[in-house]
Design an enzyme around this catalytic site. Structure first.
Site, PDB file in Angstrom:
ATOM      1  CG  HIS A 193      -0.158   0.135   2.527  1.00 20.25           C
ATOM      2  ND1 HIS A 193       0.579  -0.919   3.060  1.00 20.25           N
ATOM      3  CD2 HIS A 193       0.022   1.180   3.388  1.00 20.25           C
ATOM      4  CE1 HIS A 193       1.135  -0.532   4.185  1.00 20.25           C
ATOM      5  NE2 HIS A 193       0.829   0.733   4.414  1.00 20.25           N
ATOM      6  CG  HIS A 250       5.104   1.139   2.798  1.00 13.38           C
ATOM      7  ND1 HIS A 250       4.572   2.249   2.171  1.00 13.38           N
ATOM      8  CD2 HIS A 250       4.523   1.099   4.021  1.00 13.38           C
ATOM      9  CE1 HIS A 250       3.711   2.852   2.975  1.00 13.38           C
ATOM     10  NE2 HIS A 250       3.661   2.169   4.111  1.00 13.38           N
ATOM     11  NE  ARG A 260       9.201  -4.609  11.310  1.00 12.13           N
ATOM     12  CZ  ARG A 260       8.339  -3.761  10.764  1.00 12.13           C
ATOM     13  NH1 ARG A 260       7.074  -4.119  10.593  1.00 12.13           N
ATOM     14  NH2 ARG A 260       8.726  -2.574  10.346  1.00 12.13           N
TER      15      ARG A 260
END
Length: 325
Positions: A193, A250, A260
């Protein structure tokens, strides 16, 4: 699953790293060049208080370690600012991610005071960093310094803070082991997106997963660096620079045994702000006007009516812009 046909190049290939302790004019020109060539860069020596970073990260880790029913209890009456799991937006997009979403002008939520304090301090500090980057950007373009920064400094600015937690991908493998070749442990945490706002300032822990698309359409993995901030151009900044800057595509992948954590500040203007190419960015002969003028409210409504991967800016191009290759 991640499509195998999409080529991935070397880690950090072509990604600028900008030292903000350099002479100011040098920093501003490096920012402009990075925005023109990739739409993404890292900043180091940014002066961000590490205590604020550490508090925010630890409080976020503590929150995401709680049982689901406790995490859901932070939901605010002001939707969509809440805790979420897997669902991304309102149109069927999903990913291996859980998240917290806050409006920066009213980040109130039901949680312990230490978390609320950490969030408020982080918002104030990251807003200041984004403000400085936008002023440097304006200086590098030769336009008044507050051209962009005033839009996120307003009391009515529509900026958002999002904390994403990507659990280890093996949690989603249905019990398969690493030796099971039929199961891929690389999955999409947050799909491809662009960001609709002006600018995004992101920080993550020491676990990788972020990838950006370069001008050749290849994915560049971004190495994790907890001491740096990643900055990417949003759709509105591409419009205001009349296409000179690139709103970078990205995505985030999950893999391996470590989780993460990323915290993103999406710098947005007040809802009724009119967005269009700056006059300084438009020249009749060399660079005609590529985008129509619209309000952030209009664009935001469209953005959230589409899927993540959909191209939104094409719907606001002028006839001249549509003729461009």
């Amino acid at each position: 699953m991640v499509k195998g046909s999409q080529k991935i190049v070397a880690v950090d290939k072509g990604i600028p790293i900008i030292d903000m302790s350099q002479e100011r004019s040098r920093v501003s020109m490096q920012i402009v060049k990075a925005c023109e060539t990739l739409g993404f860069f890292k900043v180091v020596n940014h002066g961000f208080d590490r205590t604020i970073i550490s508090r925010m990260e630890q409080e976020s880790i503590n929150f995401f370690s709680k049982p689901v029913h406790e995490k859901k209890s932070v939901e605010s009456a002001n939707q969509p600012f809440r805790y979420g799991f897997r669902d991304i937006g309102l149109n069927g997009d999903s990913g291996e991610v859980e998240y917290l979403l806050f409006h920066t002008n009213d980040p109130a939520f039901r949680s312990k005071p230490s978390f609320r304090s950490a969030v408020n301090c982080y918002i104030e500090a990251v807003r200041q960093l984004a403000h400085e980057i936008l002023e440097l950007t304006a200086e590098g373009l030769g336009v008044p310094p507050n051209t962009f920064s005033r839009l996120i400094s307003s009391v009515d600015s529509d900026s958002i803070l999002r904390v994403n937690h990507y659990p280890p991908s093996e949690q989603f493998s249905g019990g398969a082991t690493l030796s099971d070749k039929s199961v891929s442990l690389t999955r999409v945490g947050f799909g491809e997106h662009t960001d609709p706002q002006i600018l995004t300032v992101l920080r993550s822990n020491g676990v990788g997963g972020l990838q950006v698309s370069n001008t050749d359409g290849m994915w560049v993995p971004v190495s994790p660096d907890p001491s740096a901030f990643c900055v990417n151009v949003g759709d509105l900044l591409q419009v205001m620079t009349n296409g000179r800057f690139i709103s970078v595509r990205h995505r985030a992948l999950t893999y391996g045994k470590e989780s993460r954590l990323s915290t993103s500040y999406f710098a947005g203007p007040p809802l009724q702000t009119k967005i269009g190419p700056l006059q300084a960015m438009v020249t009749t002969e060399n660079q005609p006007r590529l985008y129509q003028t619209f309000t952030w409210s209009e664009y935001k409504k469209l953005a959230y009516s589409l899927r993540l991967e959909d191209s939104r800016l094409d719907m606001f191009r002028t006839c001249t812009g549509l003729e461009d290759p």
